[in-house]
Design an enzyme around this catalytic site. Structure first.
Site, PDB file in Angstrom:
ATOM      1  N   TYR A  26       1.064  -1.202  -0.074  1.00 56.51           N
ATOM      2  CA  TYR A  26      -0.154  -0.055  -0.014  1.00 56.51           C
ATOM      3  C   TYR A  26       0.888   1.105  -0.058  1.00 56.51           C
ATOM      4  CZ  TYR A  26      -4.185   2.565   0.818  1.00 56.51           C
ATOM      5  OH  TYR A  26      -5.472   3.469   0.634  1.00 56.51           O
ATOM      6  N   ASP A  84      10.642  -4.044  -5.858  1.00 48.34           N
ATOM      7  CA  ASP A  84      11.278  -5.430  -6.641  1.00 48.34           C
ATOM      8  C   ASP A  84      11.976  -6.231  -5.919  1.00 48.34           C
ATOM      9  OD1 ASP A  84      10.232  -4.420  -9.174  1.00 48.34           O
ATOM     10  OD2 ASP A  84      11.983  -3.299  -9.717  1.00 48.34           O
ATOM     11  N   HIS A 109       5.602  -4.010 -12.753  1.00 49.15           N
ATOM     12  CA  HIS A 109       6.876  -4.060 -13.775  1.00 49.15           C
ATOM     13  C   HIS A 109       7.271  -5.543 -13.688  1.00 49.15           C
ATOM     14  CE1 HIS A 109      10.803  -2.869 -14.508  1.00 49.15           C
ATOM     15  NE2 HIS A 109      11.342  -2.917 -13.499  1.00 49.15           N
ATOM     16  N   GLU A 196      15.288   4.470 -17.287  1.00 47.77           N
ATOM     17  CA  GLU A 196      15.753   5.031 -16.054  1.00 47.77           C
ATOM     18  C   GLU A 196      17.024   5.471 -16.079  1.00 47.77           C
ATOM     19  OE1 GLU A 196      12.236   2.838 -13.439  1.00 47.77           O
ATOM     20  OE2 GLU A 196      14.290   1.859 -13.588  1.00 47.77           O
ATOM     21  N   GLU A 228      20.467  28.040 -14.650  1.00 48.56           N
ATOM     22  CA  GLU A 228      20.560  27.635 -15.988  1.00 48.56           C
ATOM     23  C   GLU A 228      20.585  26.140 -16.208  1.00 48.56           C
ATOM     24  OE1 GLU A 228      20.607  29.869 -18.587  1.00 48.56           O
ATOM     25  OE2 GLU A 228      20.496  31.505 -17.400  1.00 48.56           O
TER      26      GLU A 228
END
Length: 349
Positions: A26, A84, A109, A196, A228
């Site tokens: 959760y 995972d 996943h 990623e 920047e």
């Protein structure tokens, strides 16, 4: 050939009629999946450890909460939404012994299936719905009447209903409001890890730091360098998000656009070869082996790398500047909080 996207009208929502879904975990994704499905009329049980701090949160949201083993026993569909690195232990101890024949085991996943960390029995279905956004976005967009796009895949179909149920799950999640794309566990896992590492997290972070360091080492003010190289990045990404590279280039000055064309390739020289090396590490399983070994050894290198970048000058300068820009709703992640957040994540974005 143009890939096909699946939307609400392409899905048989009745495939979930009479089905009970167990959401295991959760955290970021878990709460969004559980609440979206619940509000779509699906019977949901949240599976959590006895001492989990999330039990009160789930119960407070009106959801039924049981232990992981109890939730799996009662479910026709089991979605694993713990990190995972934690999935194998939870699966071996509490999920596999309690799976019903014909149950649909789901993932957001494909890591543990792709790298054979989890090997489901041939008597069950295996599917995936992978939203292309974090849990808080999945939840908020659903509440606003929209949906976050997702990928879906079926790895194993013992019952003959795996694909229909996987798509119906995506619909109940709200994903088919925006569209879902069919893939495989292999393709999703490898492209997700690559994105990623090579660009979204690793590549962008490394490029920002290199640009910042180049300006500071040349004698420019660190605060100016921050604006920047970090601050303005969001403005550019937002333009790309809305209309691709063409809209970004349409929106910036001609000087910026010309500089894009003539200097961008110089900065990226050699990058594609490095990206191919990153992809090869992922495809071969080398990255997965290293990451799993790191976790099993206690995560010392992971913590060292995290601490090193936590103390980079751009982080120190940026924190001071952001604190004065309340319109950003600035946040500070302190030492120790990162680990707590990781324990609530799904192991994906």
């Amino acid at each position: 050939m143009t890939a096909r996207m699946y939307y609400d009208n392409d899905v048989d929502a009745t495939a979930l009629d009479g089905q009970t879904v167990a959401i295991i975990g959760y955290g970021s994704q878990g709460h969004a999946h559980a609440l979206n499905l619940h509000e779509s009329g699906v019977k949901v049980i949240v599976g959590l450890a006895e001492g989990s701090k999330s039990r009160a949160l789930a119960q407070g949201a009106g959801l039924e909460v049981r232990t992981v083993a109890e939730a799996v026993k009662a479910a026709d569909i089991v979605m694993i939404l713990v990190p995972d690195t934690a999935q194998k232990a939870v699966y071996d101890a509490e999920i596999e012994p309690n799976l019903r024949p014909g149950a649909l085991l789901m993932f957001a996943h494909g890591f543990n299936i792709r790298f054979a960390r989890i090997r489901p029995p041939s008597t069950i279905d295996v599917g995936m719905v992978a939203p292309k956004g974090p849990g808080h976005l999945l939840r908020s967009v659903y509440q606003a009447g929209g949906g976050v796009p997702a990928l879906f895949a079926v790895e194993q179909d013992a019952s003959g209903t795996a694909r229909a149920r996987t798509l119906a799950y995506a619909r109940a999640l709200g994903a088919t409001r925006a569209g879902v794309l069919e893939t495989t566990f292999k393709e999703e896992t490898e492209t997700d890890l690559f994105g990623e590492q090579a660009l979204l997290c690793g590549g962008v972070s490394a490029l920002i730091k290199a640009a910042f360091e180049t300006l500071v080492e040349a004698g420019y003010q660190p605060e100016l360098a921050y604006f920047e190289t970090m601050h303005e990045l969001k403005l550019i990404v937002d333009l790309m998000y809305r209309g691709g590279l063409n809209f970004m280039r349409f929106s910036v000055s001609d000087t910026a656009e010309y500089g894009d064309y003539v200097s961008g390739p110089r900065v990226a020289e050699g990058v594609k070869a490095a990206m191919k090396d990153v992809l090869a590490d992922i495809q071969s399983g080398s990255f997965a082996d290293r990451w799993i070994a790191e976790q099993e050894a206690g995560g010392a290198e992971f913590r060292r790398l995290r601490e090193r970048d936590r103390n980079h000058q751009i982080e120190q300068v940026g924190a001071d500047l952001r604190a004065q820009m309340q319109f950003l709703n600035p946040v500070v992640v302190r030492a120790g909080e990162a680990q707590a957040a990781a324990e609530q994540s799904t192991g994906g974005r």
